[in-house]
Write a protein that holds these residues in place. Structure first.
Motif, PDB file in Angstrom:
ATOM      1  N   ALA A 340      35.181  57.538  38.211  1.00 19.70           N
ATOM      2  CA  ALA A 340      34.411  57.860  39.416  1.00 19.70           C
ATOM      3  C   ALA A 340      34.944  59.093  40.120  1.00 19.70           C
ATOM      4  N   ARG A 341      36.259  59.255  40.098  1.00 21.88           N
ATOM      5  CA  ARG A 341      36.896  60.353  40.827  1.00 21.88           C
ATOM      6  C   ARG A 341      36.709  61.711  40.170  1.00 21.88           C
ATOM      7  N   PHE A 342      36.736  61.758  38.832  1.00 24.08           N
ATOM      8  CA  PHE A 342      36.744  63.034  38.128  1.00 24.08           C
ATOM      9  C   PHE A 342      35.553  63.212  37.185  1.00 24.08           C
ATOM     10  N   LEU A 343      35.283  62.235  36.334  1.00 21.44           N
ATOM     11  CA  LEU A 343      34.327  62.435  35.267  1.00 21.44           C
ATOM     12  C   LEU A 343      32.901  62.545  35.777  1.00 21.44           C
ATOM     13  N   GLN A 344      32.529  61.744  36.763  1.00 17.90           N
ATOM     14  CA  GLN A 344      31.123  61.708  37.194  1.00 17.90           C
ATOM     15  C   GLN A 344      30.777  62.791  38.182  1.00 17.90           C
TER      16      GLN A 344
END
Length: 348
Positions: A340-344
């Motif tokens: 949630a923090r980086f990939l999306q």
């Protein structure tokens, strides 16, 4: 030849690197292109890597101890493994091993001290080269990176361009000049300790046609080429192109390119670090670097997760599989909170 200075002896030893290791580092063993042993004093273990043949990443005979941070050449191996102090004694042992005659005393250089490891002069030369280099926009560096499908070039202040960077295959070869990508190697405070040079073709459509298109200068051990501010999460790998490929998918994830497996294993952790992602290279040295980091992170109370590409490396994944496939490859390997923090956050 009547006499041999330190550089000549080191080169001759490097041509027989495996034989030197078998004699003076007998507690170790060969693993691929490396001799693995506990330390330069011939203790059993796998912390020290001696390169046995020249590669794009370095010269034969060079070694690094991932645990202690020591590094040097095969003259240092002879000195430390035998507990010698005077360079005269080290040189005598090297000549005996190589079956070379003793030098003429009148012209001998055997009283010179053993060369300093990771000298301050090389770090100063690295800083001078960094200052002499400029932005990459509109240069062969930008062309080179874009041809490898890297488009997020903002925030890459650790990279610069030098239009005529000197290159010499070895000390006996004539100097050439080629365009080069200059990468700043920095410590945790942001101070430049060294640089990494990638010599490029004049049009940037690939690397320069030279024997060793990649070389480092200055102090590297424990440091890295950094992209993004220090945080509680960090992804670290060997090559610049590898970590920049991950940046295409997770632009907010702090990244560190350590430039070799030995330097990756010796990475100094930021005090705020809580989770480290290791970008895996599929070779014995890369596997050992990952194992070393797993041990070090456990001792430091840091979570360590390994990210594996589907192809040879993450740049191959980016170029041949595409961003969508890379996201699918990375998603199950990330900690859930980092998805949630980086990939999306990627929208392109």
């Amino acid at each position: 030849m009547a006499s041999h200075d330190a550089g000549d002896l080191a080169r001759r030893l490097a041509e027989n690197a495996e034989a030197v290791c078998r004699r003076y580092l007998s507690a170790g063993r060969r693993h691929g292109n490396y001799w693995l042993v506990g330390d330069v004093r011939n203790t059993s273990g796998r912390s020290l890597f001696v390169r046995l043949h020249d590669t794009a990443n370095g010269r034969a005979g060079k070694w690094t101890d991932a645990q202690s941070g020591e590094h040097g050449d095969l003259l240092d191996v002879i000195r430390e493994s035998l507990g010698l102090v005077d360079f005269r004694d080290v040189a005598d042992k090297a000549r005996a091993f190589l079956s070379l005659p003793r030098p003429d005393p009148a012209s001998s250089s055997q009283d010179r001290p053993v060369r300093e490891r990771g000298s301050a002069s090389s770090s100063e030369a690295a800083r001078r080269l960094w200052v002499m280099s400029g932005p990459i926009t509109g240069t062969p560096v930008e062309t080179y990176l874009r041809r490898r499908d890297m488009t997020l070039l903002h925030g890459t202040g650790a990279l610069r361009f030098h239009p005529r960077c000197y290159y010499r295959a070895d000390t006996d070869s004539p100097a050439e000049t080629w365009p080069a990508m200059i990468a700043a190697v920095t410590d945790l405070e942001g101070c430049v300790t060294g640089v990494h040079r990638t010599w490029l073709a004049a049009d940037g459509r690939g690397k320069a046609p030279v024997e060793y298109p990649r070389r480092a200068l200055g102090g590297l051990l424990g440091h890295a080429v950094r992209f993004g501010p220090v945080s509680d999460v960090l992804a670290a790998g060997e090559g610049i192109e590898t970590v920049l490929s991950l940046r295409e998918i997770m632009p907010d994830l702090p990244l560190a390119a350590c430039l070799s497996s030995a330097h990756l294993a010796a990475l100094i952790f930021p005090p705020t670090l809580r989770r480290l992602y290791v970008l895996r290279d599929d070779d014995p040295a890369g596997d050992h670097a990952g194992a070393t980091l797993l041990t070090r992170t456990q001792e430091a109370g840091i979570e360590c997760l390994v990210l594996s590409p589907r192809l040879a490396d993450f740049n191959d994944d980016l170029r041949y599989l595409g961003r969508g496939a890379m996201r699918a490859i990375l998603h199950p390997q990330l900690a859930p909170q980092d998805v949630a923090r980086f990939l999306q956050s990627v929208t392109h």
